[in-house]
Write a protein that holds these residues in place. Structure first.
Motif: not given
Length: 280
Positions: A115, A128, A132, A180, A277-278
């Motif tokens: 990122r 995203d 990831a 992350h 995070f998604k």
């Protein structure tokens, strides 16, 4: 270590009797075939230069698309190590042996660098979503496996510790992990105080597939594996006896069913979302 003509029979059972290791095979074949996890270590620490060299070997392993989304944290400061391992030793199912581990490594997935690269290059980060997180987690797992192989070739003993994820928020605070970046697994490392035994595994007929997945005969294979394992490597204790009673025959499948009858790390998904995070 192994009493069979091939250690594969000890590990996988009779359907692996056709697999042999030739006398001129690479030494690593024998090492992997007979390996086992170590949970009892000598007290002398592993020198930091040795650990750093092993980390370099581990990070030479494959990485998805050369993204290099894995980091290794060496925890050899006694008080910090105690803070991390103390909660993992508590309770009836606590892993008491962790209190005496000379060195603990924590393998982390790191999607943060990727990122940051997008910010530096002024390019949108268009991925995203779940991948990831997944790519970084797999990268860390690949590096952990490579470290295990290298460390055991060095004469060290190791044991992966997934329980570090039981307290992911606390671990992140202690190791100062930013968003992350997340723990995938710990790895206990030290000089073995005893020879590890070969861990028995499900038969290859159930776990190695050719051209397509199949599970014909799975129930029968599990029952046979339970009997073989209970005879050779019986469990020292049964899980959750108060809830499930004491089983007359207590094999692998009974142990794993009882283990996952209780939630484990049910808050890990929420933790992963909190650090950015998604998971769509």
């Amino acid at each position: 270590m192994s009493n069979s003509r091939t250690p594969f029979v000890d590990r996988f059972g009779p359907d692996a009797a056709d697999i042999e290791i030739d006398s001129d095979a690479p030494a690593i074949f024998g090492q992997l075939a007979a390996r086992g996890s170590v949970r009892k270590f000598r007290s002398d620490p592993v020198p930091y230069p040795t650990l750093r060299r092993l980390c370099a070997l581990a990070l030479s392993a494959p990485t998805k698309s050369d993204l290099q989304q894995r980091d290794i944290i060496i925890v050899d400061e006694p008080s910090l190590k105690s803070e991390i391992t103390a909660p993992l030793t508590e309770g009836p199912l606590g892993q008491k042996w962790l209190a005496d581990v000379p060195t603990l490594l924590v393998f982390c997935g790191n999607n943060r660098r990727q990122r940051r690269i997008h910010t530096l290059r002024a390019v949108p980060f268009a991925n995203d979503h779940l991948d990831a997180f997944f790519n970084a987690a797999v990268d860390a797992g690949v590096a952990l496996s490579a470290f295990v192989i290298a460390a055991e070739a060095e004469g060290l003993g190791v044991c992966p510790v997934s329980a570090v994820r039981n307290h992911a928020d606390t671990l992140s605070r202690l190791l100062k992990l930013p968003d992350h970046v997340f723990p995938v697994a710990g790895l206990a490392v030290g000089y073995p105080a005893e020879t590890p035994r070969i861990s028995m595994r499900l038969p290859l007929s159930m776990t190695v597939h050719r051209n397509a997945f199949e599970e014909d005969g799975l129930d029968t294979a599990i029952e046979a594996y339970d009997r073989r394992r209970e005879a050779a490597q019986p469990y020292a204790a049964q899980r959750y006896v108060r809830e499930f009673g004491r089983a007359e025959s207590y094999g692998w499948s009974e142990d794993k069913a009882r283990q996952y009858a209780h939630p484990e790390r049910a808050d890990f998904g929420a933790y992963v979302k909190r650090i950015g995070f998604k998971l769509d």
